[in-house]
Scaffold this motif. Structure first.
Motif, PDB file in Angstrom:
ATOM      1  N   THR A  47       1.931  -7.948   3.749  1.00  0.00           N
ATOM      2  CA  THR A  47       1.368  -8.645   2.582  1.00  0.00           C
ATOM      3  C   THR A  47       2.406  -8.729   1.459  1.00  0.00           C
ATOM      4  O   THR A  47       2.197  -8.192   0.365  1.00  0.00           O
ATOM      5  N   PRO A  48       3.532  -9.413   1.689  1.00  0.00           N
ATOM      6  CA  PRO A  48       4.589  -9.460   0.679  1.00  0.00           C
ATOM      7  C   PRO A  48       4.169 -10.137  -0.622  1.00  0.00           C
ATOM      8  O   PRO A  48       4.606  -9.721  -1.701  1.00  0.00           O
ATOM      9  N   GLU A  49       3.311 -11.163  -0.538  1.00  0.00           N
ATOM     10  CA  GLU A  49       2.902 -11.855  -1.759  1.00  0.00           C
ATOM     11  C   GLU A  49       2.081 -10.926  -2.656  1.00  0.00           C
ATOM     12  O   GLU A  49       2.307 -10.853  -3.871  1.00  0.00           O
ATOM     13  N   GLU A  84      -9.535  -6.425   0.497  1.00  0.00           N
ATOM     14  CA  GLU A  84     -10.051  -7.757   0.158  1.00  0.00           C
ATOM     15  C   GLU A  84      -9.032  -8.849   0.461  1.00  0.00           C
ATOM     16  O   GLU A  84      -7.885  -8.800   0.008  1.00  0.00           O
ATOM     17  N   GLY A  85      -9.457  -9.823   1.263  1.00  0.00           N
ATOM     18  CA  GLY A  85      -8.615 -10.974   1.570  1.00  0.00           C
ATOM     19  C   GLY A  85      -7.520 -10.711   2.582  1.00  0.00           C
ATOM     20  O   GLY A  85      -6.703 -11.586   2.851  1.00  0.00           O
ATOM     21  N   VAL A  86      -7.494  -9.508   3.156  1.00  0.00           N
ATOM     22  CA  VAL A  86      -6.453  -9.139   4.127  1.00  0.00           C
ATOM     23  C   VAL A  86      -7.136  -8.664   5.408  1.00  0.00           C
ATOM     24  O   VAL A  86      -8.079  -7.865   5.342  1.00  0.00           O
ATOM     25  N   ALA A 113      -4.790   2.541  -9.909  1.00  0.00           N
ATOM     26  CA  ALA A 113      -3.701   3.418 -10.352  1.00  0.00           C
ATOM     27  C   ALA A 113      -2.363   2.698 -10.407  1.00  0.00           C
ATOM     28  O   ALA A 113      -1.354   3.289 -10.802  1.00  0.00           O
ATOM     29  N   GLY A 114      -2.341   1.414  -9.979  1.00  0.00           N
ATOM     30  CA  GLY A 114      -1.118   0.626 -10.056  1.00  0.00           C
ATOM     31  C   GLY A 114      -0.245   0.665  -8.822  1.00  0.00           C
ATOM     32  O   GLY A 114       0.880   0.153  -8.836  1.00  0.00           O
ATOM     33  N   ALA A 115      -0.750   1.263  -7.723  1.00  0.00           N
ATOM     34  CA  ALA A 115       0.041   1.311  -6.488  1.00  0.00           C
ATOM     35  C   ALA A 115       0.189  -0.092  -5.905  1.00  0.00           C
ATOM     36  O   ALA A 115      -0.638  -0.977  -6.123  1.00  0.00           O
ATOM     37  N   VAL A 116       1.246  -0.278  -5.139  1.00  0.00           N
ATOM     38  CA  VAL A 116       1.599  -1.593  -4.583  1.00  0.00           C
ATOM     39  C   VAL A 116       1.371  -1.574  -3.069  1.00  0.00           C
ATOM     40  O   VAL A 116       2.017  -0.809  -2.350  1.00  0.00           O
ATOM     41  N   MET A 117       0.448  -2.404  -2.573  1.00  0.00           N
ATOM     42  CA  MET A 117       0.192  -2.461  -1.137  1.00  0.00           C
ATOM     43  C   MET A 117       1.215  -3.367  -0.447  1.00  0.00           C
ATOM     44  O   MET A 117       1.323  -4.552  -0.750  1.00  0.00           O
TER      45      MET A 117
END
Length: 495
Positions: A47-49, A84-86, A113-117
């Motif tokens: 999910t790079p975007e 959601e959406g993935v 918490a601001g983590a990046v998936m």
């Protein structure tokens, strides 16, 4: 840029706050590493975007001075968590095409918490497996190799993709789930840290169910401090989960003093299994000495019902799975079989489930349906539930006698080759859970800490089991063990 992916959560957090690196830079480094690591088959939905969008938002939040510890940290999410959406398939063909329109509580907590998936991670189908060989995506591969041997090794299961991704520095951390050892066993196989918190500490809402009274989410990280940081972000009381504990979530990182003087560590005699490899036994002995040298008191304890744990687990877990997986019928979502003329709804159910479920899932559903059937319910399921109560009582008695934590091996061996056990008697595969299932049956917190290498150069781990709701104390004991062991080995890059 590749060096950025080797950072721990704690180091990345500090670098982000000092302005030495941005979340966007950290995220791009991870995305580049992921694209070069397809041989590991760890990330199955990239999910790079989403990652770039969340990283940019995290950088703004950090600049504004409103940033929790996990803000800007790139992580992977096990495919069992609805996102959601993935696509969220639980590595099963029966959920092919399922894209939830909601977020699991745990992954939402990480978003908040601001983590990046970075993407979704490989796993055993419906979390049923100890080697990541039951996935519809194909096997996840351990980044470690035996010496100069090119044999592909299992990263363990069911959270094999999470373990492989963290060990290979594709992400800074990952979510896992643990029903009978599915965080702790793969953590031990890949030389990382994994904690299963007390049952009810992390919400199960939005996590595809395997065995509802056993499943629990937890973090898989590069060290104990990172586990403390990420676990705090994952935990919360959740009204949507009736088993979620309405308890305050402490600052687990603040508990990491490394001081365990006066603590009592129990060594259960029942975990010394017949045929235990000498290396595992020696590692266990070294672990006892490390904790003793750190100031802990080591005492022998008895957990007499341990020998019944594995059979009880493999009655209770399949029974709950057969009930939970009844919802996958091809009617509302997921895979639906093509029907022949004249087929009715019964044929649709049968064909859909036969096509959608893999062999191991089918096996466990059959076992679970059998033990719940009339005439066998009391003989198997109710008896297993009574054994479970006795297992929990064993732990309660040990803690009541003054034991603060219990030290055991994490696994009965180091990582084995993919294919070496898959076609054998499935019971041999189930024996991989021999040291871990008791923790789930009793609802206790347990952590696997890498503490050494075997003669083939593969990581080995030890397990610490703690009192319920005292993850902070357990993490601190694990921190002392980690410092004493000084494990810093990394897999040599071949992928």
């Amino acid at each position: 840029m590749s060096e950025l992916t080797k950072l721990t959560i704690a180091a990345a957090r500090d670098a982000l706050r000092k302005g030495e690196v941005t979340s966007v830079e950290l995220t791009e480094a991870c995305l580049a590493a992921i694209d070069k690591a397809d041989a590991l088959n760890a990330f199955v939905h990239k999910t790079p975007e989403i990652a770039r969008e969340r990283a940019a938002a995290a950088d703004e939040r950090i600049k504004a001075g409103d940033a929790p510890d996990m803000c800007g940290i790139p992580v992977g999410i096990k495919d069992l968590f609805c996102t959601e959406g993935v696509p969220s398939q639980a590595a099963s063909g029966i959920l092919r095409g399922f894209v939830p329109q909601y977020e699991s509580t745990v992954s939402q907590n990480l978003i908040d918490a601001g983590a990046v998936m970075l993407g979704k991670l490989n796993m055993d189908e419906f979390a049923m497996g100890s080697s990541n060989e039951t996935s519809v995506y194909g096997n996840a591969v351990n980044p470690w190799r035996r010496g100069n041997d090119d044999t592909a090794l299992t990263p363990g299961g069911s959270s094999g993709g999470s373990a492989a991704a963290v060990a290979a520095d594709l992400c800074l951390a990952a979510t896992g789930t643990d029903t009978g050892g599915s965080i702790r066993q793969p953590a031990a196989f890949t030389g990382i840290t994994g904690i299963k918190p007390t049952y009810g500490r992390c919400s199960r809402w939005g996590v595809v169910a395997f065995a509802s009274s056993l499943d629990q989410a937890g973090p898989m990280t590069k060290d104990v401090r990172d586990s403390a940081i990420m676990l705090r972000a994952m935990c919360s009381h959740d009204p949507k989960d009736s088993t979620s504990a309405d308890l305050p979530v402490p600052d687990f990182e603040a508990a990491l003093t490394g001081d365990i003087k006066g603590k009592t560590i129990g060594i259960p005699k029942e975990y010394r299994m017949d045929g235990m490899p000498e290396e595992i036994d020696a590692l266990w002995t070294q672990g006892k000495e490390m904790l003793r040298d750190a100031g802990a008191k080591i005492v022998d304890i008895s957990l007499p019902h341990t020998k019944y744990a594995l059979p009880a687990y493999y009655v209770i877990a399949p029974a709950e799975a057969s009930s939970n997986l009844a919802r996958y019928d091809g009617v509302r979502y997921g895979h639906r079989a093509k029907l022949s003329q004249g087929d009715g709804i019964t044929e649709m159910y049968e064909k859909t489930r036969a096509e959608g479920f893999g062999k191991e899932v089918q096996r466990r559903v059959m076992v679970g349906t059998y033990v719940l059937s009339a005439g066998f319910y009391d003989a198997y399921y109710n008896r297993a539930r009574r054994v479970r109560t006795l297992i929990k009582r064993d732990f309660d008695d040990a803690f009541a006698a003054g034991v603060d934590a219990i030290l055991t091996p994490a696994t009965p061996s180091s990582a084995f080759g993919l294919g070496e056990m898959a076609e054998a008697d499935p019971v041999q595969m189930y024996l991989n859970d021999v040291f871990t299932v008791t923790v789930n049956l009793a609802g206790l917190p347990g952590i696997a800490v890498p503490t050494g290498l075997d003669r083939q150069g593969l990581p080995l781990g030890l397990q610490l089991i703690g009192r319920p709701w005292e993850e902070g104390d357990l993490l601190n004991t694990a921190y002392a063990l980690e410092k004493a062991a000084g494990f810093v080995a990394k897999p040599a890059k071949w992928w």
